[in-house]
Enzyme design. Structure first.
Site, PDB file in Angstrom:
ATOM      1  CB  THR A  48      -1.019  -0.013   1.154  1.00 52.01           C
ATOM      2  OG1 THR A  48      -1.842   1.157   1.044  1.00 52.01           O
ATOM      3  CG2 THR A  48      -0.369  -0.055   2.526  1.00 52.01           C
ATOM      4  CD  GLU A  49      -1.257   3.536  -3.236  1.00 46.46           C
ATOM      5  OE1 GLU A  49      -1.527   2.463  -2.658  1.00 46.46           O
ATOM      6  OE2 GLU A  49      -2.098   4.225  -3.835  1.00 46.46           O
ATOM      7  CG  ASN A  50      -0.825   3.948   3.571  1.00 42.50           C
ATOM      8  OD1 ASN A  50      -1.062   3.106   2.719  1.00 42.50           O
ATOM      9  ND2 ASN A  50      -1.310   3.880   4.790  1.00 42.50           N
ATOM     10  N   GLY A  51       3.013   2.999   2.831  1.00 41.51           N
ATOM     11  CA  GLY A  51       4.182   2.524   3.538  1.00 41.51           C
ATOM     12  C   GLY A  51       4.071   1.198   4.253  1.00 41.51           C
ATOM     13  CB  SER A  90       5.922   3.710  -0.291  1.00 44.89           C
ATOM     14  OG  SER A  90       4.763   3.043  -0.723  1.00 44.89           O
TER      15      SER A  90
END
Lengths: 223, 244, 223, 244
Positions: A48-51, A90
């Site tokens: 997920t993009e947020n890490g 990320s």
């Protein structure tokens, strides 16, 4: 049109193509459902993009930790092997070609592989998020989409009319009627619902559907 | 998913002639000595791989590790920032004789080029080297009144990396300053092979403490009690040892 | 020339200018000695390119851990507050302007602030390391150097004759005879050994020494 | 060296009109709610700071945190990737009325621009946004047959950051996905102010586990049990609370 696949069924179909051990990013909304339908014996690792890499399913209601969310701001969980990292790392994973599969939603997909999925035009508040990054880098950039709009207009088109998310980026489409690859600027029909003929599908598609060998039945359980 | 490999020979089996190979470490710290020696073993047994392009901060020291790789005649070109050491004779002789090519890169630029390769950034601008011989032939652009040099990403076919703990998913930690270029090289290679001191179960590494997430790693081989280049050189070690 | 400062004394003088809490990178060789001479009550935090911030002194012989070294490949130690990081983060600190002071050696320094310290010409094996990065970013880029070469030729010059490390980067010079700032393309003499007159110094310097108010005595203990 | 600050009011005292302020967080995770509210308190008491340029991934949610900062009328421009949320009414109304400017940046480009600002990289190339409206006016260059857009670094006067543990030297850890943009913003601001759940002694944080080394931090204030935007919004909180 009553026999078309539901979003859940499209997600199921997309899930069948994800190999064991694949690194996968699922866009906010319909694509998120893909995670539920991993075939037995296969385990993809979700980014997920947020890490977070390798996160687990949603927690029970009331057990959420709001520092542990996905890109859709929904609570998730950790599992053995989860890793946290910052946003630059990320998107290094995204842009650097390390993901195997990214699955996104679409307003329009062109036979060129162009995707429009972030803006319906100049009115309202624009928002892009990670979509423009996600369309670059993953080995497979797939789209889950209804084959036509609510008004019955094709979403699979020659050229996108809406603002682009990316140029020549989509490689596969899981629509509500068919599975279509994009090869050298052409739509290539791979699977279709048995109730539709190729010409039925062509009539609902805004660009030429090419054939490359047999077209398989798009066979999805009721769910 | 299980990225663990049974032994060092298997770990280096996929490296073929002419490949670009990133090798982690800064001097001896974080240098994957056992992986390098396994690669030399393969060359001695099969004649391959040769003509390698090696990316490392240095050019080896003494007659072990990277120096031994060069001494074996496997390296056609070295991309590095500082080809000097306490005992750089192996590289120095070959370089001055014209038998090995050198691309000298400022250390921070080398690190950033490798990260860029891993992050999908084909080029970036840095103040480093502007106005110097190392900027010759590179595009220069002015931003906010200051001049910067355009540098390009650096990628590899294979990275040979030394980490501390690793799990079967490829999550890694490092030991102190042994971290250095290793996490960056994991990102920038098509195939990243890692020697770890210990393979642990997934979940044993705190998710907060993972330095290299497994997505950047293709193979993990356990090498307990790895050798340190500095210790080997103090003991005047040579690899491979001369036949008795 | 018998009264000139030793490298140790130059390092002592440089150390007097480092503020409490300053982030400092010391080049390999003479500059490394600066760390020994922090004035009482001040504590600088030392950065080494190979990924340590806030490292401690050298360990006892035999107690070295060869994963815990500085940029000069010498063993160091950790202390409370040490942090490890990779090379890209390390040079983000350098290039990004986060260091207060970088102190390097020099072959030549020009009145323009140009520095030559990495190559004596086309023969031999070139090696640059982190020097070209370090000259960019730190608020003070200082040099510790003998005022003249072993042959008595000026090392402080109008224009460098050797390959440059950086253009217009040096802000202060701690030489064996003087402390000199570089301001707007000029050498400005701040301190000199009492035994030398300004004209003595000028004769040993390859570019004009400018004065900006009083020149203080360069007063350094015997050490 | 002691970077700890006595209270939130002191922590935000240096922020003046027109500054560019990076605010960490992705939605509510990692959002420094207490620092933002302290800034609003100062504005309500003094009329300053105003006309801020705020950098955040989002545009606030509900009537707390960033949304409350916008609602107070302190923000002239927002640089973000995704100004939508469950309840984005505060931003949406002001934006559609022309009272707040918006620079929309793809999320990965936003992260990389901030990192570049912190790393001294004035510009870089990315495939992201090529051929789209968000690339308009930006230089394009072809590398190895593919087109890339040149993007510029992003810096700030101040960063407001939420971390988990911090020491007086400014070393920081984060909590799970609360990390997000926070470590990058620490690097990119002239002054980085951090709220931590707990201030610990130097050495309490394992040197291997430090995510933000203290060099990137100027001030640390302890805020035990920090509020979560999501919880506040579920409770329909408004900041500041209406007078009784």
């Amino acid at each position: 049109m009553t026999q078309k696949l539901t979003p859940t069924q499209m997600a199921w179909r997309a899930a069948q193509d994800i190999a064991d051990g694949a690194y996968v990013n699922l866009g906010i909304g319909f694509p998120e459902m893909v995670a539920k339908f991993q075939p037995p014996g296969r385990e993809a690792i979700f980014h997920t993009e947020n890490g977070i890499l390798g996160f687990g399913e949603a927690p029970a209601a009331g057990a959420e930790d709001w520092d542990l969310i996905n890109a859709g701001k929904k609570a998730v969980t950790i599992k053995p092997g989860t890793a946290f990292f910052h946003h630059a790392d990320s998107f290094a994973m995204v842009r650097g070609g390390h993901l195997d599969v990214a699955i996104l939603g679409a307003y329009e997909v062109a036979e060129t592989g162009d995707l429009a999925n972030w803006s319906t035009g100049p009115r309202g508040v624009p928002a892009v998020g990670g979509a423009m990054d996600l369309v670059h880098g993953a080995k497979t950039v797939a789209v889950i989409t209804d084959h036509v709009t609510k008004d019955g207009k094709p979403k699979l088109v020659q050229r996108c009319s809406l603002p682009l998310t990316g140029v020549g980026c989509v490689t596969r489409i899981y629509s509500s009627l068919a599975v279509i690859d994009i090869v050298d600027g052409h739509f290539v029909l791979r699977e279709k619902l048995a109730a539709f003929s190729v010409s039925d599908l062509q009539a609902l598609t805004g660009a030429t559907l090419h054939l490359d060998g047999a077209v398989a039945d798009l066979d999805v359980p009721a769910l | 998913m299980d990225k663990t490999l049974p032994d060092l020979a298997t770990a280096v089996a996929g490296i073929t002639d002419g490949m670009t190979v990133m090798i982690g470490g800064f001097g001896g710290s974080g240098a994957p000595i056992e992986l390098i020696h396994a690669l030399i073993d393969r060359f001695l047994a099969t004649g391959h791989p040769k003509n390698l392009v090696v990316v490392n901060n240095n050019a080896g020291n003494g007659h072990v590790g990277l120096a031994a790789l060069i001494e074996a005649g496997m390296v056609a070109k070295l991309i590095c920032s500082f080809p000097r050491s306490a005992d750089p004779v192996v590289f120095t002789e070959r370089y001055l004789a014209g038998h090995i090519a050198l691309e000298l890169v400022p250390q921070g630029t080398l690190a950033e080029r490798i990260r860029a390769g891993g992050a999908g950034i084909p080029a970036f601008y840095t103040p480093t080297s502007f106005g110097t011989d190392l900027a010759k032939g590179k595009p220069v652009e002015v931003f906010e009144g200051r001049s910067y040099v355009q540098e390009r990403w650096l990628k590899a076919d294979v990275a040979l990396v030394k980490a501390h703990l690793g799990d079967r998913l490829g999550n890694l930690t490092y030991r102190m300053a042994g971290r250095n270029f290793n996490p960056l090289m994991c990102m920038a290679a098509a195939t990243t092979i890692v020697q770890v001191s210990r393979i642990v179960d997934p979940g044993s590494i705190d998710p907060e403490a993972v330095i290299t997430p497994g997505i950047f790693v293709q193979g993990v081989v356990e090498v307990p009690n790895p050798q340190q280049e500095e210790d080997l050189n103090r003991a005047k070690a040579v690899y491979p040892e001369a036949a008795e």
